[in-house]
Design an enzyme around this catalytic site. Sequence first.
Site, PDB file in Angstrom:
ATOM      1  N   HIS A 261       0.848  -1.179   0.000  1.00  0.00           N
ATOM      2  CA  HIS A 261       0.000   0.000   0.000  1.00  0.00           C
ATOM      3  C   HIS A 261       0.881   1.225   0.000  1.00  0.00           C
ATOM      4  O   HIS A 261       1.922   1.229   0.663  1.00  0.00           O
ATOM      5  CB  HIS A 261      -0.904   0.000   1.245  1.00  0.00           C
ATOM      6  N   ASP A 315      -7.833  -5.342  -0.015  1.00  0.00           N
ATOM      7  CA  ASP A 315      -8.328  -6.217  -1.075  1.00  0.00           C
ATOM      8  C   ASP A 315      -8.006  -7.683  -0.851  1.00  0.00           C
ATOM      9  O   ASP A 315      -8.576  -8.551  -1.506  1.00  0.00           O
ATOM     10  CB  ASP A 315      -7.736  -5.789  -2.423  1.00  0.00           C
TER      11      ASP A 315
HETATM   12  N1  ACO Z   1       4.221  -7.460  -4.332  1.00  0.00           N
HETATM   13  C1  ACO Z   1       5.585  -7.473  -4.391  1.00  0.00           C
HETATM   14  N2  ACO Z   1       6.347  -6.390  -4.183  1.00  0.00           N
HETATM   15  C2  ACO Z   1       5.722  -5.243  -3.911  1.00  0.00           C
HETATM   16  C3  ACO Z   1       4.323  -5.147  -3.840  1.00  0.00           C
HETATM   17  C4  ACO Z   1       3.572  -6.307  -4.061  1.00  0.00           C
HETATM   18  N3  ACO Z   1       2.233  -6.305  -4.001  1.00  0.00           N
HETATM   19  N4  ACO Z   1       3.973  -3.870  -3.573  1.00  0.00           N
HETATM   20  C5  ACO Z   1       5.118  -3.196  -3.487  1.00  0.00           C
HETATM   21  N5  ACO Z   1       6.178  -4.017  -3.687  1.00  0.00           N
HETATM   22  C6  ACO Z   1       7.596  -3.669  -3.650  1.00  0.00           C
HETATM   23  C7  ACO Z   1       8.006  -2.997  -4.959  1.00  0.00           C
HETATM   24  O1  ACO Z   1       8.457  -3.929  -5.908  1.00  0.00           O
HETATM   25  C8  ACO Z   1       9.091  -2.051  -4.496  1.00  0.00           C
HETATM   26  O2  ACO Z   1      10.270  -2.807  -4.319  1.00  0.00           O
HETATM   27  P1  ACO Z   1      11.713  -2.163  -4.664  1.00  0.00           P
HETATM   28  O3  ACO Z   1      11.846  -0.996  -3.746  1.00  0.00           O
HETATM   29  O4  ACO Z   1      12.673  -3.257  -4.401  1.00  0.00           O
HETATM   30  O5  ACO Z   1      11.643  -1.762  -6.113  1.00  0.00           O
HETATM   31  C9  ACO Z   1       8.622  -1.608  -3.115  1.00  0.00           C
HETATM   32  O6  ACO Z   1       7.803  -2.681  -2.628  1.00  0.00           O
HETATM   33  C10 ACO Z   1       7.812  -0.326  -3.149  1.00  0.00           C
HETATM   34  O7  ACO Z   1       6.749  -0.534  -4.049  1.00  0.00           O
HETATM   35  P2  ACO Z   1       6.023   0.572  -4.954  1.00  0.00           P
HETATM   36  O8  ACO Z   1       5.434  -0.090  -6.164  1.00  0.00           O
HETATM   37  O9  ACO Z   1       6.970   1.710  -5.191  1.00  0.00           O
HETATM   38  O10 ACO Z   1       4.922   1.044  -3.975  1.00  0.00           O
HETATM   39  P3  ACO Z   1       3.705   1.966  -4.364  1.00  0.00           P
HETATM   40  O11 ACO Z   1       3.397   2.717  -3.150  1.00  0.00           O
HETATM   41  O12 ACO Z   1       3.972   2.712  -5.621  1.00  0.00           O
HETATM   42  O13 ACO Z   1       2.567   0.889  -4.729  1.00  0.00           O
HETATM   43  C11 ACO Z   1       0.654  -0.432  -4.727  1.00  0.00           C
HETATM   44  C12 ACO Z   1       1.462   0.636  -3.984  1.00  0.00           C
HETATM   45  C13 ACO Z   1       0.323   0.087  -6.143  1.00  0.00           C
HETATM   46  C14 ACO Z   1      -0.653  -0.690  -3.993  1.00  0.00           C
HETATM   47  C15 ACO Z   1       1.512  -1.723  -4.831  1.00  0.00           C
HETATM   48  O14 ACO Z   1       1.810  -2.174  -3.524  1.00  0.00           O
HETATM   49  C16 ACO Z   1       0.822  -2.804  -5.625  1.00  0.00           C
HETATM   50  O15 ACO Z   1       0.901  -2.801  -6.861  1.00  0.00           O
HETATM   51  N6  ACO Z   1       0.139  -3.780  -4.944  1.00  0.00           N
HETATM   52  C17 ACO Z   1      -0.560  -4.833  -5.621  1.00  0.00           C
HETATM   53  C18 ACO Z   1      -1.897  -4.336  -6.141  1.00  0.00           C
HETATM   54  C19 ACO Z   1      -2.892  -4.123  -5.008  1.00  0.00           C
HETATM   55  O16 ACO Z   1      -3.067  -4.965  -4.136  1.00  0.00           O
HETATM   56  N7  ACO Z   1      -3.600  -2.974  -5.081  1.00  0.00           N
HETATM   57  C20 ACO Z   1      -4.625  -2.616  -4.093  1.00  0.00           C
HETATM   58  C21 ACO Z   1      -4.144  -1.491  -3.214  1.00  0.00           C
HETATM   59  S1  ACO Z   1      -5.356  -1.093  -1.986  1.00  0.00           S
HETATM   60  C22 ACO Z   1      -6.529  -0.215  -2.821  1.00  0.00           C
HETATM   61  O17 ACO Z   1      -6.314   0.384  -3.824  1.00  0.00           O
HETATM   62  C23 ACO Z   1      -7.858  -0.206  -2.249  1.00  0.00           C
END
Ligand code: ACO
Length: 378
Positions: A261, A315
């Site tokens: 998140h 989710d």
């Molecule tokens: N699985 C694996 N690795 C992850 C995940 C994940 N679900 N989420 C973040 N990371 C990792 C990234 O790869 C990144 O690693 P790095 O620093 O080594 O490159 C680090 O954690 C930071 O991640 P970001 O993508 O920069 O985090 P951001 O804040 O941009 O993304 C998001 C948040 C979009 C929700 C992301 O966690 C994601 O795509 N999750 C999966 C989709 C999801 O479940 N969405 C629902 C969110 S809740 C809602 O909208 C109601």
Amino acid sequence: MSLCEFKPGLEGIPAAESSISYVDGQQGILEYRGIRIEELAEKSTFLETSYLLIWGKLPNQQELAEFEHEVRYHRRIKYRIRDMMKSFPESGHPMDALQASAAALGLFYSRRDLDNPIYIRDAVVRLLATIPTMVAAFQLMRKGNDPVRPRDDLDYAANFLYMLSEKEPDPLSARILDVCLTLHAEHTMNASTFSARVTASTLTDPYAVVASAVGTLGGTLHGGANEEVIGMLEEIGSVENVRPYLDERLQRKAKIMGFGHRVYKVKDPRATILQNLVEQLFEKFGHDKYYDIALEMEQVVSEKLGHKGIYPNVDFYSGLVYGKLGIPTDLFTPIFAIARVAGWLAHWKEQLAENRIFRPSQVYKGLHKEAYIPIEQR
Ligand code: ACO
């Protein structure tokens, strides 16, 4: 930070001053108007919480009774909207059907009287009342059936479940869905709420505000993730496959749906409440292997990604709850939308109270002084 520094995704940049909800991502705290989400989930209802979010205070008995009454008696949709929905393709995604139907409401209620509290109240009531009816109507019509008339004697969540199945739901299922709606009703400045506020800032009608937010919620990185979670649990298929599945995905740097998140760096408090609801449901309606797979995933992901602050988000468990309630997977995000209408409307109202049209800038990285090349020379 310089004012001109570009932040992809506007991360950390305040887009509004708001007193609707608050998140502490380090401690896993979510409050609506200062009240902890755990307390609202336990003691409130979705409609009472909607009132709290939209009007900024808990209603007294009379205010709540009047609000519930108004929402109850505005549930029916116009025949012309129903007929329009009948012509939607059955293969279309219910979120697209919902976005189109919400926008169509604006055709029927086009008077835009944004300074009039009666207009605001009517729009709030109409949207909260009819969005569930439209979701249920599309669900039945795409299967070739006629939509079911809403039942005035049923509460909000119970009526929605009834409209989906034509069966009166048991009280536990209805109460659990109502809690899910409360949990999803609002969540500070996320993508769809930002979308709602940008649209609101142009002083368009509230139906366009909700339609634009529905469109934004539909994406897999936002509301659409709960559908993906169920697909993922099905693909994994057994507890033994969890570790190899995660290893393979993480190796190719794929995201694990339902985890992570932008704000929470600990387990989302809504995920904890939902997990408890899953347990109640499974106790009553029978165990499910997908819950065991989910528990194992939570364990392995926290082992592998806990250091990055990646834990279950809202989710992750909501899909399991909806699946157990017999709701088709592609209705999970529309149900999220039914709930979030309350938050979007609260932000619409707050935006109008101190409006300034959104007009951010950009960092131009393109060319200058290019010559126009005639088409035959390209
Ligand atoms: N699985 C694996 N690795 C992850 C995940 C994940 N679900 N989420 C973040 N990371 C990792 C990234 O790869 C990144 O690693 P790095 O620093 O080594 O490159 C680090 O954690 C930071 O991640 P970001 O993508 O920069 O985090 P951001 O804040 O941009 O993304 C998001 C948040 C979009 C929700 C992301 O966690 C994601 O795509 N999750 C999966 C989709 C999801 O479940 N969405 C629902 C969110 S809740 C809602 O909208 C109601």
